[in-house]
Structure formats: C-alpha cells, structure tokens
Design a protein around this motif. Sequence first.
Motif: not given
Length: 517
Positions: A395-396, A398-399, A508-509, A511-514
């Motif tokens: 996830v991190d 691809w974020r 999830e990717v 959303r949010h930031t790395p």
Amino acid sequence: MNEDEVERRFRELTAGMSAADLLDLAGVLASRRIAAVTHPPRPELRHPRREVVAVFRVRADIEGAKPPIWRRLDLRSTITLDTLHDVLQAAFRWTDSHLHRFALGGGVWDRDSQLFLCPFDVDDPDSDEEGVPEREVRLDEVMTEPGDVLRYVYDYGDAWQVTLRLEKVMSTDADATNGPVPIALCVDGRRAAPPEDSRGLDAEALSSLQPDPDHFEATDVNAVLTDVRFRMREAGVPAEVIATIDRLRYAAAYLPDPDIDPHHSPAPDTLPTDPLIEAAAHALAAPESPVDPAERADSLRTWAWFLQRADGDGIPLTAAGYLKPTDVAEVSQILPTSDAWLTTSTREIDHSFLLHFREALVRQGFLRKVKGRLLLTRVGASARKTPDRVWQALVDRWRGVVAGTHVVNARPGSTDAAYLRDATVCVLLAVAAGERFRASWGDKKPGGLDHAARWLGTLGWRVEGEPVQGRDLYALPIRVVLENLWDGVRDRADEGEMSDTARRFAREVLRHTPSSE
C-alpha cells in the motif's frame, strides 16, 4: 565566544584576502544585515494540537462589505487549512479559480504575520514568501480560544479578504450517537457573496451583479458541504486524488460523453453524471469493513512465499538468471496468475506471468538481485514477518506512486512518470468502483480498463497521438499487484475479475498519504 575571540577568528579567516575581496565581503555582510532588519524571519505562532476533537463555531466576514456579508460555520477542530479553504469556497459560492493564503497574527500582507500557503505559492520557485504549506496545519493550531482570529485572502487581484473569528468551542459529545462530527456545517449568514472577478463590494455594485444581493440560504451551502467530495476529505483521500475526481466529475457534467449512458436523459434542472466515477467517489468516502486476517493472508500467499524463500541466503538463480525448476514447480501451484495449465515445463522462461511477478517484486523494492541470488531488501525483510506488513508495504509503495513520490518504470519528472501516475489512479478508481481489470474487444461490454482509458482522455492524455485504448493499460505495473491479490490459482473464467482484497487495496491506496518507511 567573546569579542576578542570573534576578532581573532575574523583575522584568521580574512588573512591574505585582497582589498577587493575585503570590499566584496563587506558588501555581503552589509546586505545581509539590511535584509535581517528589513525582512526579519516570520514568527512561529501556532499552538499545540488539541488532544480532544471539538467543534469550533467560527464567523467568517468579508472585509469591507457594506452591508456586511458573513457566514457562521461549525467546523471540526481537526480539519487542515486546505480543507478550510474548500469550506470557505463553498460558503461564499466561489469556484477556486484563483490563489489564496491564510495569515495568523496579522494581515495576509503583513511582514509580522505567519503565513500558510496554497500549493502554488509553496511550489513557486520565484516566490520569496516564507510560509508553511496549508495542508500541514490544522485549525486547532491557529485557533484555540473564543476571540482568536485567522485571516484569509482569495484572489490576489480582487483580494477578497475574509476575517475568521472563533466564537465558541463546543464538545462533540452531543453528536456521539449520530456518527462522526461533520467536517463543516453552515448555520447562518447574510447576503450573497460577490461573484468571481467582480471587484465590487458595495450594495450598488452587487445589485448589478447578483439577481438578489440579499439572498442567502444555509441549506444551499450545506448541500455542497455534504457532497461526496467533502466526505472523501473526511475519509482521508489526498487532495491530488480528489482533484482528479473533480476534473472527471466536471467533464461528465459539462462535457457529457454519450458513451457514459446513451439512454440517460437528464432532467432540465440536473447535470449529467458519470455513474462509475460517482461510484468510485462514494466507495472512497464510505467506511471500511473490518479486515478478515485469514482472507488477507490467503490473498498474499504468493508474496509471502517469495519473501520467506529469500530469507537467509536468498533464492538461487540459474546461470541465465531465472528461477530454478524446483522453485518454478512449487510456486506455480499457488501463483494466482499461474499459466501452469498451458505447459508442463518447469523453466521460468516458459511461465511469463511468474516471470513478470518475480520481476515486479524486484521493481517494487522487496527483493534485489545480487550475484545470482534474490535477496531480501530492508523493506522485504520487514514485510516477511507478517501478512499485514506485506500489505502495508505494498500500500505504501503505491500510495507513493499516486502522490508522485515514488516512480515505477519511468524517470522521475518525465512525461512517462506523469502518465503512469494518472493511468494508475484511473485504473484504481475503476477497480474501487467495482469494475474488472479488462478491456473490451469487438462488441463486448466496456470493461474497467475502457473506462479508465476514457478518463485518461478527459485528463488530456494520448498514446502516440491517438486516444488511449483500454487494451493499452494491460501493460501498467499495477496489473501484477491487483491480479495477484487472490486466494489460489485463477480459473480461465476469472479473467480480469478483482477479489475483495484487491478492491480494498485500490481504496486504501487512494486514501491517506504515504507513511514513512
């Protein structure tokens, strides 16, 4: 260090310098002293963040408006200033077509105030303004007690200046039974705001620009504040992803594509929508269901196999650089995209999907090739410990691609990197909305890749001068990840189907930031 020591050090440093050099040095020191006096560093005025979330009742007044133009807003104390900017745009019915900034401790143009800058000002290489990026600052860092003031300016030309004054700090306990506290709610206000590029605030000027200058309805503002766009903010979707969705939603509304729904005839008072991009936006805004640990572990079985196998001395390769037959035979039994049914060969070169998967593990930083072996990287060694760590590492990574901080298969800053970023976002949006990872051939129903290709066209992308086709997106690196988040080996009938785990991964990717590694 006392004065004598300073003088001694100065003589040592200037010994042997020519008169011309000394004159140049004197000029530099003088200019720096003048700059320090005329442009002192801006103060740091932020407060520590609150430990408990609260609701701030804030009144926002457009300065100089006669009669007054204002809005009263209930704001969640944890929102960041870039979100507050969006709220103010909605409150005054502006269109976010110009630059803006916030200021604490003084006016937006004062030297003794602390500035919070919009992304353009942060990135402007010609700007000498000192300021903090607005997305890094929360509302409760700039307002704490009733009477606190924050200033905002929108459109540096028209210079609509807004004073925000904290009127009341309220507990969130009363809303505990009704779910999360909304980001913002408009509770009151007076008069219509000046329209974009109008440069007029007096009643006479507004009367010529607005059909009803006295009109104001809080429900109109709240209709915007409750749109899925603000719920995506609440869910942690980054501003750059929301901006992409905004562009696609705008294009559907004002540049309707008959391919979206050729049988849809919108009512005269409504705008056309793209059902799929709306579904993606709502999927990102919705709360996630609890994770099933067993389901996640099963979907990551092949990833875990490689990381466990590479522990210690690593995975030995053949002289030609391929996996050895015994490893090919073993992993082919669990690789979701395994094409073992096509051949009984145990040579990796005959198993294209296995080769692509193994190479993806190297490109994405889990493994590295050293002297004929595949060894764990630092990221791979950490991810090996549990399925959750494998998941978070993926996830991190691809974020980072979505945020533009990590590049896959392209040079940083290149057109290819920008295209891959937008293409990845569009494919993830289609998957999050429930589409398959497939393109249509002939008269087949459009697949997720066809929709993603259409969106890329809306964003201005072409492939060798031609419109992007769904089949062009099969080569994206994200394909290897999405298709291999699957429990067991796929059947031929599963072509392009996405597992629930893959759809959660897409959400999830986006959303949010790395997170930092």
